[in-house]
Design a protein around this motif. Structure first.
Motif, PDB file in Angstrom:
ATOM      1  N   LYS A 177       6.277   5.053  -1.984  1.00 29.79           N
ATOM      2  CA  LYS A 177       6.856   5.340  -0.588  1.00 29.79           C
ATOM      3  C   LYS A 177       7.242   6.970  -0.622  1.00 29.79           C
ATOM      4  CE  LYS A 177       9.000   1.038  -0.018  1.00 29.79           C
ATOM      5  NZ  LYS A 177      10.280   0.200   0.308  1.00 29.79           N
TER       6      LYS A 177
ATOM      7  N   HIS B 147      -0.646   4.833  -5.972  1.00 32.07           N
ATOM      8  CA  HIS B 147       0.102   3.834  -6.797  1.00 32.07           C
ATOM      9  C   HIS B 147       1.154   3.161  -5.654  1.00 32.07           C
ATOM     10  CE1 HIS B 147      -1.157   5.016 -10.754  1.00 32.07           C
ATOM     11  NE2 HIS B 147      -0.659   6.167 -10.476  1.00 32.07           N
ATOM     12  N   ASN B 148       0.732   3.255  -4.546  1.00 31.45           N
ATOM     13  CA  ASN B 148       1.598   2.657  -3.355  1.00 31.45           C
ATOM     14  C   ASN B 148       3.227   3.046  -3.214  1.00 31.45           C
ATOM     15  OD1 ASN B 148      -0.505   1.199  -2.241  1.00 31.45           O
ATOM     16  ND2 ASN B 148      -0.264  -0.278  -3.944  1.00 31.45           N
TER      17      ASN B 148
ATOM     18  N   ILE C  18       1.153   8.402  -3.433  1.00 29.43           N
ATOM     19  CA  ILE C  18       1.260   7.163  -2.452  1.00 29.43           C
ATOM     20  C   ILE C  18       0.068   6.577  -2.225  1.00 29.43           C
ATOM     21  CG2 ILE C  18       1.628   7.204   0.299  1.00 29.43           C
ATOM     22  CD1 ILE C  18       3.337   9.390   0.110  1.00 29.43           C
ATOM     23  N   LYS C  19      -1.139   6.968  -2.242  1.00 29.65           N
ATOM     24  CA  LYS C  19      -2.529   6.335  -2.072  1.00 29.65           C
ATOM     25  C   LYS C  19      -2.748   5.627  -3.421  1.00 29.65           C
ATOM     26  CE  LYS C  19      -7.109   6.631  -0.724  1.00 29.65           C
ATOM     27  NZ  LYS C  19      -8.049   7.481   0.257  1.00 29.65           N
TER      28      LYS C  19
END
Length: 205
Positions: free
Chosen positions: A127, A124-125, A121-122
């Motif tokens: 969800k 590679h963004n 999540i942090k």
């Protein structure tokens, strides 16, 4: 010479005459003595080598000190070569912040802040999954490959791992002001690396 080595001192803000606030990064740029000139005939490429960061002689090895003394330069911690810089410089010259003026477009390279081992999540963004109805996929990466076919995970899959700590070049920055007596350069926007990091400033024509 539209290139120089600098140290990131931090960020601040300036109030303009019309009341607007301008966020700037303060850099201590130079002075950088020229320690070597690379030529295409002798070295196969053209470049200018600059030194930055005064230090004690005991902090350097004998080969490093010999290289600097050959250029009549004192002990410096960092040596950086800048290629494709068409400038009439000689060994022994000194590059200062006067090489830049307010309004110049520059690109700045340095090592980004290291963030350690991070999840998807942090890093590679990705969800997150749903938090309700008994879901256990809150911050998990989800499926990473099929079962029977191909029975493996393909290389290059975006997953958790080490984040940051790599070379980053920030382009499209603008020099807001230059203070030659203090060897300071104010650049609009953020610059890679933590406070105290050494960065390379080049013109971004």
């Amino acid at each position: 010479m539209a290139a120089i080595i600098a140290r990131k001192l931090g960020m601040t803000q300036r109030f303009l005459d019309d009341g607007r606030i301008e966020r700037v990064t303060v850099l201590e740029a130079g002075p950088c003595p020229v320690t070597a000139i690379r030529t295409r005939e002798r070295d196969g490429y053209e470049a200018v080598q600059l030194a930055f960061g005064r230090c004690k002689e005991k902090s350097l090895s004998k080969p490093e000190l010999g290289h600097l003394k050959k250029a009549d330069a004192s002990a410096h911690r960092h040596l950086v070569e800048f290629r494709d810089e068409a400038a009439e410089l000689l060994v022994g010259d000194t590059v200062t912040v006067d090489s830049f003026t307010a309004g110049d477009r520059v690109k700045i390279s340095g090592l980004s802040k290291g963030k350690g081992f991070q999840g998807t999540i942090k890093r590679h963004n990705f969800k997150r999954g749903p938090k309700s109805h008994g879901s256990h996929n809150v911050r998990a990466p989800g499926s990473i490959g099929a079962s029977a076919t191909p029975s493996r995970v393909f290389p290059g899959l975006r997953g958790a791992g080490r984040m940051g700590g790599g070379r980053v070049t920030q382009r499209g920055l603008t020099v807001v002001d230059v203070v030659p007596p203090q060897n300071l350069m104010l650049v609009r926007g953020s610059v890679p690396g933590p406070t105290g990091a050494t960065v390379e400033v080049r013109s971004d024509a």
